[in-house]
Design a protein around this motif. Structure first.
Motif, mmCIF file in Angstrom:
data_model
loop_
_atom_site.group_PDB
_atom_site.id
_atom_site.type_symbol
_atom_site.label_atom_id
_atom_site.label_comp_id
_atom_site.label_asym_id
_atom_site.label_seq_id
_atom_site.Cartn_x
_atom_site.Cartn_y
_atom_site.Cartn_z
ATOM 1 N N VAL A 90 1.011 -1.108 0.287
ATOM 2 C CA VAL A 90 -0.001 -0.125 -0.172
ATOM 3 C C VAL A 90 0.809 1.644 0.390
ATOM 4 C CG1 VAL A 90 -1.470 1.041 1.558
ATOM 5 C CG2 VAL A 90 -1.888 -1.062 0.903
ATOM 6 N N ARG A 91 1.385 1.222 0.837
ATOM 7 C CA ARG A 91 2.749 2.238 0.606
ATOM 8 C C ARG A 91 3.533 1.886 -0.307
ATOM 9 N NH1 ARG A 91 3.183 0.092 6.012
ATOM 10 N NH2 ARG A 91 5.560 -0.968 5.581
ATOM 11 N N ALA A 92 4.360 1.184 -1.420
ATOM 12 C CA ALA A 92 4.670 1.369 -2.262
ATOM 13 C C ALA A 92 3.362 1.993 -3.192
ATOM 14 C CB ALA A 92 4.921 -0.065 -3.005
ATOM 15 N N ILE B 13 -5.845 5.630 -5.815
ATOM 16 C CA ILE B 13 -5.103 4.806 -4.488
ATOM 17 C C ILE B 13 -6.261 3.686 -3.965
ATOM 18 C CG2 ILE B 13 -3.302 4.068 -3.176
ATOM 19 C CD1 ILE B 13 -2.312 6.343 -3.689
ATOM 20 N N ALA B 14 -6.198 2.137 -4.513
ATOM 21 C CA ALA B 14 -7.280 1.656 -3.542
ATOM 22 C C ALA B 14 -6.888 0.265 -2.974
ATOM 23 C CB ALA B 14 -8.440 0.868 -4.409
ATOM 24 N N ALA B 15 -7.081 0.280 -1.446
ATOM 25 C CA ALA B 15 -6.030 -0.706 -0.488
ATOM 26 C C ALA B 15 -7.144 -1.730 -0.095
ATOM 27 C CB ALA B 15 -5.117 -0.203 -0.138
ATOM 28 N N ILE B 16 -6.735 -2.648 0.080
ATOM 29 C CA ILE B 16 -7.265 -3.090 1.403
ATOM 30 C C ILE B 16 -6.913 -4.110 2.101
ATOM 31 C CG2 ILE B 16 -7.432 -5.461 -0.250
ATOM 32 C CD1 ILE B 16 -10.742 -5.484 0.503
ATOM 33 N N PHE B 17 -6.968 -3.968 3.553
ATOM 34 C CA PHE B 17 -5.639 -5.189 4.147
ATOM 35 C C PHE B 17 -6.747 -5.308 5.707
ATOM 36 C CE2 PHE B 17 -5.324 -0.888 4.902
ATOM 37 C CZ PHE B 17 -5.034 0.038 6.223
ATOM 38 N N GLU C 86 -7.058 -5.463 -8.353
ATOM 39 C CA GLU C 86 -6.104 -6.722 -7.474
ATOM 40 C C GLU C 86 -5.580 -6.929 -6.198
ATOM 41 O OE1 GLU C 86 -5.247 -9.578 -11.183
ATOM 42 O OE2 GLU C 86 -3.640 -7.845 -11.685
ATOM 43 N N GLY C 87 -5.265 -8.107 -6.200
ATOM 44 C CA GLY C 87 -4.516 -7.991 -4.685
ATOM 45 C C GLY C 87 -4.985 -7.056 -3.797
ATOM 46 N N ARG C 88 -3.525 -6.578 -2.922
ATOM 47 C CA ARG C 88 -4.133 -5.924 -2.062
ATOM 48 C C ARG C 88 -3.968 -3.682 -2.220
ATOM 49 N NH1 ARG C 88 -1.325 -8.105 3.660
ATOM 50 N NH2 ARG C 88 0.758 -7.891 2.400
ATOM 51 N N ALA C 89 -3.423 -3.983 -3.794
ATOM 52 C CA ALA C 89 -3.629 -2.252 -3.442
ATOM 53 C C ALA C 89 -3.249 -2.005 -5.104
ATOM 54 C CB ALA C 89 -2.424 -1.615 -2.381
ATOM 55 N N VAL C 90 -3.681 -0.664 -5.703
ATOM 56 C CA VAL C 90 -4.149 -1.011 -7.189
ATOM 57 C C VAL C 90 -3.754 0.852 -7.073
ATOM 58 C CG1 VAL C 90 -5.227 -2.657 -7.767
ATOM 59 C CG2 VAL C 90 -6.093 -0.440 -7.030
ATOM 60 N N LEU C 91 -3.369 1.369 -8.426
ATOM 61 C CA LEU C 91 -2.869 2.499 -8.806
ATOM 62 C C LEU C 91 -3.701 2.564 -9.924
ATOM 63 C CD1 LEU C 91 -1.516 5.423 -8.375
ATOM 64 C CD2 LEU C 91 0.932 4.282 -9.515
ATOM 65 N N TRP C 92 -4.831 4.012 -10.124
ATOM 66 C CA TRP C 92 -5.238 3.693 -11.361
ATOM 67 C C TRP C 92 -4.767 4.939 -11.567
ATOM 68 C CZ3 TRP C 92 -8.511 4.341 -6.424
ATOM 69 C CH2 TRP C 92 -9.084 5.143 -6.525
ATOM 70 N N ASP C 93 -5.132 5.068 -13.019
ATOM 71 C CA ASP C 93 -5.257 6.360 -13.538
ATOM 72 C C ASP C 93 -6.269 6.605 -15.041
ATOM 73 O OD1 ASP C 93 -4.075 5.116 -16.211
ATOM 74 O OD2 ASP C 93 -2.056 6.051 -15.986
ATOM 75 N N ALA C 94 -6.752 7.621 -15.306
ATOM 76 C CA ALA C 94 -7.543 7.775 -16.475
ATOM 77 C C ALA C 94 -8.090 6.573 -16.973
ATOM 78 C CB ALA C 94 -7.471 8.670 -17.589
ATOM 79 N N ALA C 95 -7.178 5.101 -17.661
ATOM 80 C CA ALA C 95 -6.843 4.431 -18.700
ATOM 81 C C ALA C 95 -6.239 3.356 -17.891
ATOM 82 C CB ALA C 95 -5.790 5.147 -19.542
ATOM 83 N N ALA C 96 -5.379 3.176 -16.753
ATOM 84 C CA ALA C 96 -5.068 1.643 -16.191
ATOM 85 C C ALA C 96 -5.166 1.436 -14.921
ATOM 86 C CB ALA C 96 -3.786 1.473 -17.332
ATOM 87 N N VAL C 97 -5.034 0.868 -14.957
ATOM 88 C CA VAL C 97 -4.823 -0.557 -13.211
ATOM 89 C C VAL C 97 -3.651 -1.322 -13.016
ATOM 90 C CG1 VAL C 97 -6.268 -1.004 -11.127
ATOM 91 C CG2 VAL C 97 -7.380 -0.404 -12.655
ATOM 92 N N THR C 98 -2.801 -0.520 -11.766
ATOM 93 C CA THR C 98 -1.689 -0.940 -11.664
ATOM 94 C C THR C 98 -2.100 -1.371 -10.635
ATOM 95 O OG1 THR C 98 -0.050 0.420 -13.485
ATOM 96 C CG2 THR C 98 0.977 -1.452 -11.861
ATOM 97 N N ALA C 99 -1.780 -3.223 -10.306
ATOM 98 C CA ALA C 99 -1.937 -3.524 -9.455
ATOM 99 C C ALA C 99 -0.021 -4.151 -8.444
ATOM 100 C CB ALA C 99 -2.057 -5.406 -9.156
ATOM 101 N N PHE C 100 -0.221 -3.960 -6.645
ATOM 102 C CA PHE C 100 0.953 -4.385 -6.353
ATOM 103 C C PHE C 100 0.404 -5.087 -4.865
ATOM 104 C CE2 PHE C 100 1.329 0.452 -7.629
ATOM 105 C CZ PHE C 100 2.308 0.974 -7.781
ATOM 106 N N GLY C 101 1.942 -6.073 -5.445
ATOM 107 C CA GLY C 101 1.499 -7.134 -4.482
ATOM 108 C C GLY C 101 2.387 -7.432 -3.526
#
Length: 507
Positions: free
Chosen positions: A366-368, A403-407, A443-458
């Protein structure tokens, strides 16, 4: 079957607008194949009550079943006049107008008929084929049932909606959130909430009325419905009624007596359960927050400005779609410290308005994601003189970065965050997430999104001080870095001069 137009509103129309939907979104169950075994394909679509269709256009994309494909494809609406195609045995995309006079308020049917003549048929691309309808929506409606039908329509539905829950007092957030979820369940998508009543096509207003006998939903104008109760504390009951029960078949008042026989308000197009219980679970099923209609859920809206609040409500509405029903037993508020300690927690708002302890308690990924989001936001540059005014204009809208996160926190409860870093526009980012396919990409525990895409952080085993964190630190403290560099240069210059003078005396 939807209600048809009535003389009460058919003559009063808003300006026409054009809307385009894929055939797959209109009828996901349709088997879009045309051949001798299936010579007829029907796709139903709904036009809102009181609306008038002015133009209809079909973009049909298909590929041949074989080199022997041919024949003719006849296209019509409601068995009206047909448009006939005679394609060659190759993939094609055909754009053509249909006869709009056949379209009526309520349910309509797009008919595609294959006339074989001994030739092979066609496979239609439901995702690429689109039906565009230009229609003038009704300026108002005659009953709650008509509003219910309009919200559920595919075309000419009231899109811009104003929600006013100020009279609910301390329950304002709860009433607004349940109203947003009720709207989403009717629309089949996150609502577009506007803060100006003058631009709204529908207004939902919570009003404390001492004359009200029981909490009820009352139609007070052609495009206004009122959540009514005797006092502000009872308005939550009217909001729960709006979020939990359908108004189908109701006239101008819908109260507890009518609710006994009214159908439940649910959204059935929920996705299959993913294997993991993380953001993918939240996106697909609203889990764990939608369980038992939110009885163990606390929702906190941290953003104070109207745009951030409206965006957060849109996300809450989108989450209800994933759950399939509204969170009518949930706790809603603006202060995370007041949330029940044994409830799962969903917090929405700009990061600088959130309790810092939530971010500190989050796992490393999430911090990443937070560091990466901050690195993407515009540099907080400093301008002087004639460029300062222009800089203020260009920074009116921040980047779409969220940023979306779940924990799970130390109390054992699930915590989810929907936020945006400093320098990004939370309102734009949240609306983009709620009203696009980005939601399904979480997906995963944290994602970063912008206008076009979602990037997951494992899960991460990297160092605590990442390159992104260093970049963010330098960018946010550029003035001090520049001052330090300048001071160091001056010190080196003075030291160099002193060394030169000492060397000269020795010589």
């Amino acid at each position: 079957m939807m209600a048809s137009a009535s003389p009460g509103y058919s003559s009063d129309l808003r300006p026409a607008r054009s809307e385009e939907l894929t055939l797959a979104s209109l009828d996901a169950a349709a088997r879009l194949r045309l051949d001798e075994d299936q010579a007829l394909v029907r796709v139903d679509f709904d036009l809102a009550p009181g609306a008038r269709a002015e133009a209809v256009e079909l973009i049909l994309v298909a590929r041949p079943k074989s080199d022997a494909s041919g024949g003719r494809i006849s296209v019509s609406i409601n068995r009206g006049r047909s448009v006939v195609l005679a394609p060659r045995a190759e993939s094609f995309e055909a754009r053509f107008a249909l006869y709009s006079e056949a379209v009526r308020p309520g349910t309509n049917t797009l008919n595609l008929v294959f006339e074989a003549g001994g030739e092979d048929g066609w496979i239609l691309d439901a995702e690429a084929s689109r039906l565009r309808v230009s229609a003038a929506p009704a300026a108002g409606y005659d009953s709650l049932s008509d509003i219910e039908a309009a919200l559920a329509s595919d075309y000419a539905t009231p899109r811009r909606i104003h929600v006013d829950a100020r009279e609910a007092g301390v329950q304002e957030t709860a009433v607004a959130a349940l109203t947003a979820q009720g709207l989403a369940l009717r629309l089949g998508e996150a609502p577009i909430l506007v803060n100006e009543p003058s631009v709204a096509e529908l207004t939902v207003r919570a009003v404390a009325d001492p004359a009200a006998v029981t909490p009820a939903i009352v139609m007070t104008g052609p495009s206004e419905i009122q959540l009514s109760a005797t006092d502000s504390s009872a308005l939550i009951a009217a909001a729960r009624l709006f979020a939990a029960r359908s108004m189908e078949g109701q006239e101008r008042r819908f109260g507890a007596a009518q609710a006994l026989s009214a159908p439940r308000l649910v959204f059935t197009e929920t996705a299959a359960a993913p294997a993991s219980s993380d953001l993918a679970h939240l996106a697909a099923l609203g889990a764990p927050f939608g369980a038992e209609q939110g009885s163990r859920t606390a929702v906190v809206i941290a953003g104070a400005d109207p745009e951030s609040r409206a965006a957060a409500l849109a996300v809450i509405g989108r989450a209800a779609l994933a759950s399939g029903s509204a969170w009518i037993y949930g706790w809603f508020g603006e202060d995370v410290q007041l949330a029940p300690a044994n409830h799962n927690l969903l917090v929405l708002g700009p990061m600088d308005t959130m309790d810092a302890r939530l971010i500190e308690a989050a796992p490393s990924e999430v911090r990443a994601a937070t560091d990466a989001a901050r690195a993407r936001t515009p540099r907080d540059s400093h301008y002087f003189g004639s460029t300062a005014f222009a800089a203020e204009e260009t920074r009116a809208l921040g980047d779409v970065t969220g940023i979306a996160a779940i924990f799970d926190d130390r109390r054992g409860r699930t915590v989810a965050l929907i936020t945006a870093p400093e320098g990004a526009d939370f309102a734009r980012a949240a609306k983009r997430l709620a009203r696009s396919t980005l939601w399904d990409g979480m997906e995963g525990r944290a994602v970063l999104w912008d206008a076009a895409a979602v990037t997951a952080f494992g899960p991460s085993t990297g160092p605590a001080f990442s390159r992104e964190a260093v970049t963010v630190f330098l960018r946010r403290n550029d003035r001090w870095v520049a001052l330090g560099a300048f001071s160091l240069a001056v010190l080196l210059l003075i030291a160099g001069g002193a060394v030169n003078r000492t060397a000269s005396r020795r010589v």
